[in-house]
Design an enzyme around this catalytic site. Structure first.
Site, PDB file in Angstrom:
ATOM      1  N   SER A 158      36.153  34.246  29.467  1.00  0.00           N
ATOM      2  CA  SER A 158      35.414  33.742  30.625  1.00  0.00           C
ATOM      3  C   SER A 158      36.019  34.305  31.904  1.00  0.00           C
ATOM      4  CB  SER A 158      35.512  32.216  30.618  1.00  0.00           C
ATOM      5  OG  SER A 158      34.951  31.693  31.798  1.00  0.00           O
ATOM      6  N   ALA A 159      35.189  34.997  32.691  1.00  0.00           N
ATOM      7  CA  ALA A 159      35.700  35.789  33.807  1.00  0.00           C
ATOM      8  C   ALA A 159      36.359  34.962  34.912  1.00  0.00           C
ATOM      9  CB  ALA A 159      34.585  36.639  34.392  1.00  0.00           C
ATOM     10  N   CYS A 171      40.884   7.834  32.743  1.00  0.00           N
ATOM     11  CA  CYS A 171      40.226   7.397  33.973  1.00  0.00           C
ATOM     12  C   CYS A 171      39.675   8.576  34.772  1.00  0.00           C
ATOM     13  CB  CYS A 171      41.192   6.591  34.830  1.00  0.00           C
ATOM     14  SG  CYS A 171      42.770   7.427  35.072  1.00  0.00           S
TER      15      CYS A 171
END
Lengths: 462, 462
Positions: free
Chosen positions: B194-195, B320
């Site tokens: 992923s670039a 949370c």
């Protein structure tokens, strides 16, 4: 150098370029993170969504950004079909939808769904009453383009939306070609668009889903863009896309009027300048900037190259220009000539002079291709010799478009009026182009058996 | 302002920015068109593919660009599963894969496939022998990250690839976190990246599929990127992504050594500076720039906000901070504390002084949150009063992380050594954090029945 392939993709609009530059240093973080870089990215994304939603004519929370127009169509169709699964598994589409729609319909069919294609008339337009008949009780979704990407014909979306609403069927509108020119009128349920068609960057599509439409995105769960677009948002590109849409809309009416006049000129002049040419698509109810015509006895790929060499970038739906060697499904559905097909789509700002120069260059380009194929102006000339056979067979097997039609034209006047030419042709384009040739030249198409086509000569003026 | 969330997304690398600007006016046309604008776009795309393939360590024709890393994983997994369908329907993944992998596995299971999750040890690492046992005869595909995105632990990809090769099972490597640092060693079959994790733009992923690997892309037919990425390629972004990958690789070794030393400092100093803290993940076999720790008696969201206010952008796997209010599946699979969780991932170029200032700011931020929750340094102090009950029940129902653990800590010394505290807690994080608290404090976790947890007090030094 004139680029006349706007319907395929446009260069970045100057406003988009500016917006891209301005947001590239602000919009790179993950908008779902609570830290300041994430919040800044989120603000840019929210603002872009507001801008785009206003242009589309929907609420911001009805609009999702996707990674392309194709992705928007895939997601929109599969999500709406899944959301309406209880209503039934019928998908109604027009026969001239973009391949992204038709390929999604194929997947639906492979999974046991049913697709009904609504046919179009010779101008490429569907009929709302025929659409209503196609819906039926088990229809989950209907899908219609706002305007055709190959011939520019505008569809009766408002009427079709009304018959869909009456039948309780959601309508998805593929607005890729018309969105730069204005919002889509009518009571649509889903709408898809693609930014690089309006001068935004590639890699950005949009999918609007009206509140109340049952929609269940398919594929792996992903939290981004309400599940419509898996993966990290390209926010600078989205910001640029939204800014470009607003910018082109501000200029749309004036530019549409100007380009419409230029396209009218092309529509009128091409048949005068180039013999044996058919301009296709609706002459009035059409996109402002797009015109398509086909030239008999011409190899589309060779014509594209000749025009490219002359400096003109256009597109074609001829079989020889497709990787599958089949003519465009749009031209096929319209039943019009596919050989020597040229689509001219003018980018905003195209000067009149460029169009005139194109009209000057076109006849020579066509003539050159015809001469090369041995199908010059002399094709199909001369009376039948006395004592001619009343039936001739032409073997064009193994020959590709436009050769079967050229062979047919060469011999048609070798038979007397009333005589028949049988053409053997295994090229798929012949199925479209031989009947279209008959329509254009006034001879009688008598049908095909397998790869044998029968054409009866009709005397001129008969 | 120090941004310590590099593992989530990085700003555009200066080289990527330059490449984007240089190609935005050249790469906007459809690369599948034969006209000059299309050819120009095609040349840019081909050059980017060569550059990226070299960095990945594959042939250019083995590499497809996708619209995101997530999309690369979706397409890679579904395509490989479909291509190997005859071999069987088992998918083997580690328990700590990215959610994009686990969500794709869920779809596979819903469609009747089988998923086997290989567990990890307390550092987050899989064991190659255990992996071999999980494969089995019917295994179509195995999928392992090169390094974990939350705790930085590097997986034994080379060994796992070897056991997969022996079993004849293709291995898909999710290299999203490690690709900026170097190519993935070992005999992998598919690889995703992923670039925006290496300083390229968002909207670009890559999927390498080795020649000979059976691969059948699913979804609607699309001609682009060998069917791996439906829709029009964002070529300027792809060009920028490839240029950035080459640029970060040129600096990778030196920068890795530098950041590794800074992370070592954080790993060593945090437990000294902040009491009741656990640094998680493998201390040695890890990404150079990433460290994760958890702080007892701290609300992760409040700590994120306190650090953000102090100027530090970090991430958290605490329940949370997730939209589903469940702790990170990675921390859960490792069996480590999830409350007060902080992931620090340093971007290339982070100066030493920023890390030191962060270490100065952290104790105050944690203390502030603890004080606000009434769980300061005095928690769990003081001897049991004489005549104390040997069993106490704490009702923490309806209370969210970290409150159940704070309540437990407050009363543990109210029972004598050997006595039991029963905690009633319906927050999902308690299932992870109560045992983790016992591990950290030396008390004995005796298990849970429904929402009742039993903890036996162990005398200090016992």
């Amino acid at each position: 150098m004139p680029y006349f392939d706007a319907a395929s993709s446009l260069p970045l609009h100057p406003v988009a370029r500016q917006a891209l530059l301005a947001s590239v240093d602000e919009g790179w973080a993950d908008p779902s993170r609570p830290h300041r870089e994430g919040r800044r990215a989120r603000m840019l994304l929210d603002a872009a969504r507001e801008t785009a939603a206003e242009a589309v004519g929907c609420r911001p929370d009805e609009l999702r950004f996707t990674s392309s127009g194709t992705q928007a169509l895939h997601t929109g169709i599969t999500g709406a079909l899944a959301g309406r699964r209880r209503a039934g598994r019928r998908l109604v589409v027009s026969a001239v939808e973009h391949s992204a729609v038709l390929h999604t319909a194929e997947v639906h069919e492979r999974a046991g769904g049913l697709t009904r294609q609504v046919e179009v008339d010779r101008t490429g337009r569907v009929d709302a009453q025929e659409w209503a008949r196609a819906l039926g009780e088990d229809c989950a979704l209907a899908c219609l383009q706002s305007a055709n990407h190959e011939v520019g014909t505008v569809q009766p979306v408002e009427e079709v939306a009304a018959v869909c609403a009456e039948a309780g069927v959601p309508l998805l509108v593929d607005a890729a070609q018309s969105l730069p020119w204005g919002p889509v009128a009518g009571d649509w349920s889903l709408l898809a668009g693609s930014a690089h068609k309006w001068g935004g960057p590639a890699g950005v599509g949009l999918l609007a889903v009206r509140k109340g439409v049952r929609f269940a995105p398919q594929g792996p769960v992903d939290e981004r863009e309400s599940g419509a677009a898996p993966g990290f948002e390209n926010i600078p590109a989205i910001v640029a896309a939204a800014a470009a849409l607003r910018a082109v809309r501000a200029e749309a009416d004036a530019e549409a009027a100007r380009l419409r006049a230029l396209v009218d000129r092309i529509r009128a002049r091409v048949p005068e300048l180039v013999p044996d040419t058919e301009v296709v698509g609706d002459p009035v109810r059409r996109l402002p900037h797009l015109v398509t015509f086909s030239c008999l006895y011409v190899d589309g790929e060779a014509l594209l190259h000749a025009l490219d060499a002359a400096g003109y970038s256009v597109s074609s739906g001829s079989s020889c220009t497709s990787s599958t060697l089949t003519p465009s499904h749009v031209l096929r559905a319209m039943g019009v000539l596919s050989e020597g097909n040229v689509r001219v789509s003018l980018p905003p700002g195209t000067p009149e002079s460029e169009v005139d120069r194109f009209l000057d260059a076109l006849p020579g380009a066509v003539e050159g291709v015809r001469a090369h194929l041995g199908a010059g102006a002399g094709t199909a000339a001369g009376p039948a010799p006395s004592g001619a056979a009343s039936e001739i067979t032409v073997d064009a097997r193994g020959k590709l478009c436009p050769l079967p039609v050229i062979e047919l034209a060469k011999v048609i006047e070798d038979v007397p009026a009333g005589g028949v030419v049988r053409v053997l042709a295994d090229d798929e384009a012949a199925r479209l182009d031989i009947p279209a040739w008959c329509e254009m030249t006034g001879h009688a198409y008598e049908g095909a058996e397998g790869i044998e086509y029968r054409v009866r000569r009709v005397a001129a003026g008969a």
